[in-house]
Design an enzyme around this catalytic site. Structure first.
Site: not given
Ligand code: SF4
Length: 347
Positions: A92-93, A96, A105, A109, A112, A114, A273, A310, A317
């Protein structure tokens, strides 16, 4: 402190909605359909931090029917897919890249960014993708900073991690390696002396961890962070501003002070997001600005993170500071790092 086998801990985590329902005295039908869409995993360590229904730990890890009711947001609002020159690499940048080296994971979460892909077997991480990503980094001399992300990179075994780090270190223009990981929070026993040796061998490596609430700071997570800091790894923290979890000036003050005291520098406070399935976690931007206002002058400047949004579409960001004006349309007018003015409209 007793040594715990992290692979065994991971095996013992809760992945079955029926088991979770039994432990938490829930109706399985409330969580099973959600877990079919977005995967479930909670380590015993993290599960043990729950004190009561809907508390800040519960909300972050227990599937919630509202995840399936959020249909207006996009699965990939940051446009990561289109910014991937090869599978698993986001460019994206200019200087980096983010390299998604793992798609699993220790805890999935619920907020998340993603969630469209973490825990999915079809996501990136295959060896062929890894070769293509490395080739791309090697052939692009402008890339000075590689951020290992995922999923959680620290769920890779030491050998695989060493292979990746050694490959990156063989590329002269890669100066910095960063690792984004929630492992110190969710599976702290993964931070082993052997892992610390690896981190030291391939330094400079920066680890940005992800504490969202003071109750996630436990004796075990403190030990994990201390081991990394003692191995010479600079530690930062990215917190996501989450409705019902930490959207409160007193909670954030306690969190950021405690992190700084354990050698973890609060780095970013992220506005949520606009990701599908997370609408119930989203706060208004005013809430974030209120928190930033409350921090200024009251906690050490070292403990104050950047509050960032973001921008949708992968525009990058932008830090938000108290005092930003809104345009007539109600949208925020924000300047990207390239100088472009973008209107940011809340849903
Ligand atoms: S935020 Fe998403 S990528 Fe990060 S630990 Fe939690 S589930 Fe995994």
């Amino acid at each position: 402190m007793m040594t715990i086998d992290w692979k065994q801990s991971l095996k013992e985590s809760v992945v079955d909605p029926a088991e979770l329902a039994e432990i938490l005295h829930l109706d399985q039908d409330e969580i099973a359909p959600v877990a079919r869409c977005y995967p479930l995993r909670i380590t015993r360590h993290y599960l043990g931090l729950i004190r009561e229904k809907d508390d800040p730990i519960w909300r972050q890890c227990v599937p919630d029917e509202r995840e399936l009711q959020d249909l207006c947001s996009l699965p990939d609002p940051l446009n990561e897919q289109d910014l991937s020159p090869v599978p698993g690499l986001i460019h994206r940048y200019p200087d980096r890249v983010v390299w998604l080296v793992s798609n699993v994971c220790a805890v999935y979460c619920r907020f998340c960014m993603r969630k469209r892909q973490v825990g999915c077997t079809a996501a990136t991480g295959a060896p062929a993708d890894m070769d293509a990503a490395l080739r791309y980094i090697r052939e692009n001399g402008s890339i000075r900073d590689v951020i290992l992300s995922g999923g959680d990179p620290l769920l890779l075994g030491d050998d695989r991690l060493a292979e990746i780090l050694a490959s990156l270190r063989s590329i002269p223009h890669v100066e910095i390696i960063r690792i984004g990981s929630r492992i110190p929070v969710t599976l702290p026993e993964r931070i082993t002396p052997e892992l610390c040796v690896l981190m030291k061998r391939y330094q400079p490596i920066y680890i940005n961890t992800h504490f969202n609430h003071p109750r996630e700071i436990t004796p075990r997570s403190r030990v994990a962070c201390a081991m990394l800091a003692d191995a010479g790894v600079p530690l930062g923290n990215q917190t996501v501003l989450l409705n019902g979890v930490n959207a409160d000036p007193a909670v954030m003050t306690e969190l950021f002070r405690a992190l700084l005291a354990m050698r973890v520098k609060p780095y970013y406070l992220h506005q949520m997001d606009l990701v599908r399935g997370t609408h119930h976690f989203r706060t208004r931007v005013e809430k974030g600005l209120e928190i930033m206002t409350s921090l200024r002058g009251h906690v050490s400047g070292m403990a104050v993170p950047y509050y960032v949004v973001d921008l949708p579409g992968g525009k990058g960001k932008v830090p938000l500071l108290p005092g930003y004006e809104r345009g007539n349309s109600g949208a925020y007018r924000l300047t990207t790092y390239t100088g472009e003015i973008v209107e940011y409209r809340e849903l």
